[in-house]
Design an enzyme around this catalytic site. Structure first.
Site, PDB file in Angstrom:
ATOM      1  N   SER A   1      93.049  96.173  73.610  1.00 29.11           N
ATOM      2  CA  SER A   1      93.885  95.502  72.621  1.00 29.11           C
ATOM      3  C   SER A   1      94.366  94.175  73.166  1.00 29.11           C
ATOM      4  O   SER A   1      94.554  94.023  74.389  1.00 29.11           O
ATOM      5  CB  SER A   1      95.089  96.405  72.342  1.00 29.11           C
ATOM      6  OG  SER A   1      96.101  95.678  71.678  1.00 29.11           O
TER       7      SER A   1
ATOM      8  N   LYS B   1      96.830 100.838  77.766  1.00 28.89           N
ATOM      9  CA  LYS B   1      95.609 100.040  77.559  1.00 28.89           C
ATOM     10  C   LYS B   1      95.272  99.242  78.824  1.00 28.89           C
ATOM     11  O   LYS B   1      94.112  99.163  79.237  1.00 28.89           O
ATOM     12  CB  LYS B   1      95.767  99.101  76.354  1.00 28.89           C
ATOM     13  CG  LYS B   1      95.837  99.813  75.011  1.00 28.89           C
ATOM     14  CD  LYS B   1      94.513 100.477  74.651  1.00 28.89           C
ATOM     15  CE  LYS B   1      94.609 101.343  73.419  1.00 28.89           C
ATOM     16  NZ  LYS B   1      93.405 102.119  73.139  1.00 28.89           N
TER      17      LYS B   1
ATOM     18  N   TYR C   1     102.812 101.849  75.579  1.00 26.69           N
ATOM     19  CA  TYR C   1     101.522 101.812  74.889  1.00 26.69           C
ATOM     20  C   TYR C   1     100.614 100.745  75.514  1.00 26.69           C
ATOM     21  O   TYR C   1      99.459 100.996  75.869  1.00 26.69           O
ATOM     22  CB  TYR C   1     101.708 101.519  73.384  1.00 26.69           C
ATOM     23  CG  TYR C   1     100.470 100.939  72.743  1.00 26.69           C
ATOM     24  CD1 TYR C   1      99.376 101.753  72.474  1.00 26.69           C
ATOM     25  CD2 TYR C   1     100.380  99.571  72.458  1.00 26.69           C
ATOM     26  CE1 TYR C   1      98.213 101.207  71.924  1.00 26.69           C
ATOM     27  CE2 TYR C   1      99.239  99.025  71.906  1.00 26.69           C
ATOM     28  CZ  TYR C   1      98.156  99.842  71.640  1.00 26.69           C
ATOM     29  OH  TYR C   1      97.017  99.304  71.115  1.00 26.69           O
TER      30      TYR C   1
HETATM   31  C1  UD1 Z   1     101.214  95.280  67.167  1.00 21.97           C
HETATM   32  C2  UD1 Z   1     101.611  95.746  68.537  1.00 21.97           C
HETATM   33  C3  UD1 Z   1     100.409  95.670  69.441  1.00 21.97           C
HETATM   34  C4  UD1 Z   1      99.285  96.512  68.880  1.00 21.97           C
HETATM   35  C5  UD1 Z   1      98.953  96.059  67.476  1.00 21.97           C
HETATM   36  C6  UD1 Z   1      97.983  97.004  66.841  1.00 21.97           C
HETATM   37  C7  UD1 Z   1     103.994  95.242  68.777  1.00 21.97           C
HETATM   38  C8  UD1 Z   1     105.014  94.418  69.482  1.00 21.97           C
HETATM   39  N1  UD1 Z   1     102.708  94.950  69.048  1.00 21.97           N
HETATM   40  O1  UD1 Z   1     100.835  93.912  67.250  1.00 21.97           O
HETATM   41  O2  UD1 Z   1     100.752  96.146  70.723  1.00 21.97           O
HETATM   42  O3  UD1 Z   1      98.136  96.423  69.683  1.00 21.97           O
HETATM   43  O4  UD1 Z   1     100.151  96.046  66.674  1.00 21.97           O
HETATM   44  O5  UD1 Z   1      97.515  96.485  65.646  1.00 21.97           O
HETATM   45  O6  UD1 Z   1     104.323  96.123  68.001  1.00 21.97           O
HETATM   46  N2  UD1 Z   1     105.873  91.993  60.917  1.00 21.97           N
HETATM   47  C9  UD1 Z   1     106.848  91.782  59.951  1.00 21.97           C
HETATM   48  N3  UD1 Z   1     107.245  92.858  59.205  1.00 21.97           N
HETATM   49  C10 UD1 Z   1     106.735  94.116  59.380  1.00 21.97           C
HETATM   50  C11 UD1 Z   1     105.732  94.316  60.369  1.00 21.97           C
HETATM   51  C12 UD1 Z   1     105.343  93.215  61.117  1.00 21.97           C
HETATM   52  O7  UD1 Z   1     107.340  90.669  59.769  1.00 21.97           O
HETATM   53  O8  UD1 Z   1     107.167  95.041  58.681  1.00 21.97           O
HETATM   54  C13 UD1 Z   1     105.426  90.825  61.698  1.00 21.97           C
HETATM   55  C14 UD1 Z   1     105.594  91.016  63.198  1.00 21.97           C
HETATM   56  O9  UD1 Z   1     106.862  90.624  63.596  1.00 21.97           O
HETATM   57  C15 UD1 Z   1     104.452  90.172  63.746  1.00 21.97           C
HETATM   58  C16 UD1 Z   1     103.374  90.248  62.665  1.00 21.97           C
HETATM   59  O10 UD1 Z   1     104.033  90.679  61.483  1.00 21.97           O
HETATM   60  O11 UD1 Z   1     104.871  88.839  63.853  1.00 21.97           O
HETATM   61  C17 UD1 Z   1     102.275  91.243  63.008  1.00 21.97           C
HETATM   62  O12 UD1 Z   1     102.875  92.481  63.352  1.00 21.97           O
HETATM   63  P1  UD1 Z   1     102.023  93.790  63.624  1.00 21.97           P
HETATM   64  O13 UD1 Z   1     101.116  94.045  62.481  1.00 21.97           O
HETATM   65  O14 UD1 Z   1     102.986  94.876  63.982  1.00 21.97           O
HETATM   66  O15 UD1 Z   1     101.100  93.410  64.848  1.00 21.97           O
HETATM   67  P2  UD1 Z   1     101.479  92.841  66.308  1.00 21.97           P
HETATM   68  O16 UD1 Z   1     102.936  92.808  66.531  1.00 21.97           O
HETATM   69  O17 UD1 Z   1     100.737  91.580  66.500  1.00 21.97           O
END
Ligand code: UD1
Length: 352
Positions: free
Chosen positions: A134, A163, A159
């Protein structure tokens, strides 16, 4: 006859989101596939839909085994009755928040399961592996614009550490036994669904990730999207990620397998699977609204702890060495994500 007709692939976690999409591609490419999955975060219905998508003939080349990699006997049972040419290893837990609360569960599932798998593979002399890593292994990348495979690695939570440790374990195994061929695929943010709308992501409980959350807001399962952070130093204040269509990701696994089979010098090598393009949370919401015709109500919230500002992939190495490049953009990702959700508002569950 295509030589891949003869090749038999073990897919761990093959009932899950990325697993099902990859299994469809593998079968269509002429591989035989055995899935092992404990159905911890997936359902058998997903495998039935894979069968439906590939049709009765190719379906005969797919075998499902209920099993858990933590039980060595479950793996032994598979290897003792057939020969595998390679293993694609998806099976793992992936909840960042959950891993902070119950790290032992993560180390047990992800580390012990994988070590058992390596032991049995070694015993049966099957020494080719595609491993699901990842972008989390880049931690909070300091050097932007793009993550390059030789960046220093760092994990920020249990997590992520599973990895990172598993990448290190793979490198150690290859160092000690150079006949192993291992490709570590570092996924960026997998989204979208098969174009049929029959398979897609269906997380249990309240989704942590952005797109599954958006899809649940679109069908009324969640009232609004919490946007984590509006004060990032980005063009619109929201964080930027590299979203990649799951069908592109599936293609990346086929490319990695072919590399394993054809390049004796591959050793243990990591590749990014991303598009190389960054998209902000607000841009993603806008693209989804356009694709679905639905308004996504949003609430601006503080930053989520541990989130990075901008993370996207350098794609050069995968392009050059695997001959693979993502084809789809954000509009197609949202179109297919919506098609899946619109047809399956409750995922694989039947009831409303
Ligand atoms: C997350 C994990 C990462 C994992 C990946 C799997 C964290 C910190 N990182 O990555 O370790 O490998 O998922 O796909 O959790 N967001 C919102 N609202 C929400 C959900 C997310 O604003 O309800 C934003 C987050 O703040 C981020 C972006 O959307 O900026 C993407 O979030 P997410 O889909 O959770 O992925 P990652 O954080 O990049």
């Amino acid at each position: 006859m295509d030589s891949s007709m003869e090749q038999n692939i073990l897919v761990t976690g093959g009932a899950g989101f990325i697993g099902t999409h990859t299994v469809v591609k593998l079968l269509k490419e002429g591989f035989k596939v055995s899935i092992i999955d404990n159905l911890d975060n997936s359902v058998l219905e997903a495998v039935d839909r894979v069968r439906e998508l590939v049709g009765p003939n190719l379906s005969k080349k797919l075998e499902f085994n209920l099993g858990d990699l933590r039980n060595k006997e479950d793996i032994e049972k598979l290897f003792s009755k057939q020969r595998f040419d390679a293993v694609i290893h998806f099976a793992a837990l992936k909840g960042v928040g959950e891993s902070v609360g119950i790290p032992r569960r993560y180390y047990d599932n992800n580390l012990v399961g994988t070590i058992n798998l390596y032991e049995t593979m070694s015993k049966y002399n099957c020494k080719m592996m595609v491993f699901s890593s990842s972008a989390t292994v880049y931690g909070e990348p300091k050097k932007i614009p793009a993550c390059v495979e030789d960046f220093q690695l760092k994990a920020l939570n249990p997590y992520g550490r599973t990895k990172l440790f598993l990448e290190e374990i793979a490198r150690d195994i290859h160092r000690a036994e150079p006949e192993w061929r291992i490709v570590l695929l570092r996924y960026f943010n997998p989204v979208g669904a098969h174009e049929s709308g029959r398979i897609g992501e269906d997380p249990k409980g309240i989704p942590n990730n952005l797109m599954p959350y958006i899809q649940q807001v679109a069908v009324g399962r969640q009232p609004e999207l919490n946007v984590y952070g509006h004060d990032y130093p980005t063009k619109d204040g929201s964080a930027v990620r590299d979203y990649i269509h799951v069908m592109d990701l599936a293609d990346g696994h086929i490319a990695a397998l072919r590399k394993l089979f054809t390049d004796p010098k591959i050793g243990c090598t990591a590749y990014n699977l991303g598009t190389g393009r960054g998209t902000s949370v607000l841009e993603m919401v806008a693209a989804f609204e356009k694709a679905s015709g639905k308004k996504i109500p949003m609430k601006v919230c503080p930053r989520r702890p541990g989130d990075s500002t901008v993370v996207y992939a350098s794609t050069e190495k995968a392009e050059k060495e695997l001959g693979w490049k993502a084809k789809y953009g954000v509009d197609e990702m949202c179109r297919d994500q919506w098609n899946w959700t619109n047809n399956n508002p409750w995922g694989y569950q039947k009831k409303l």
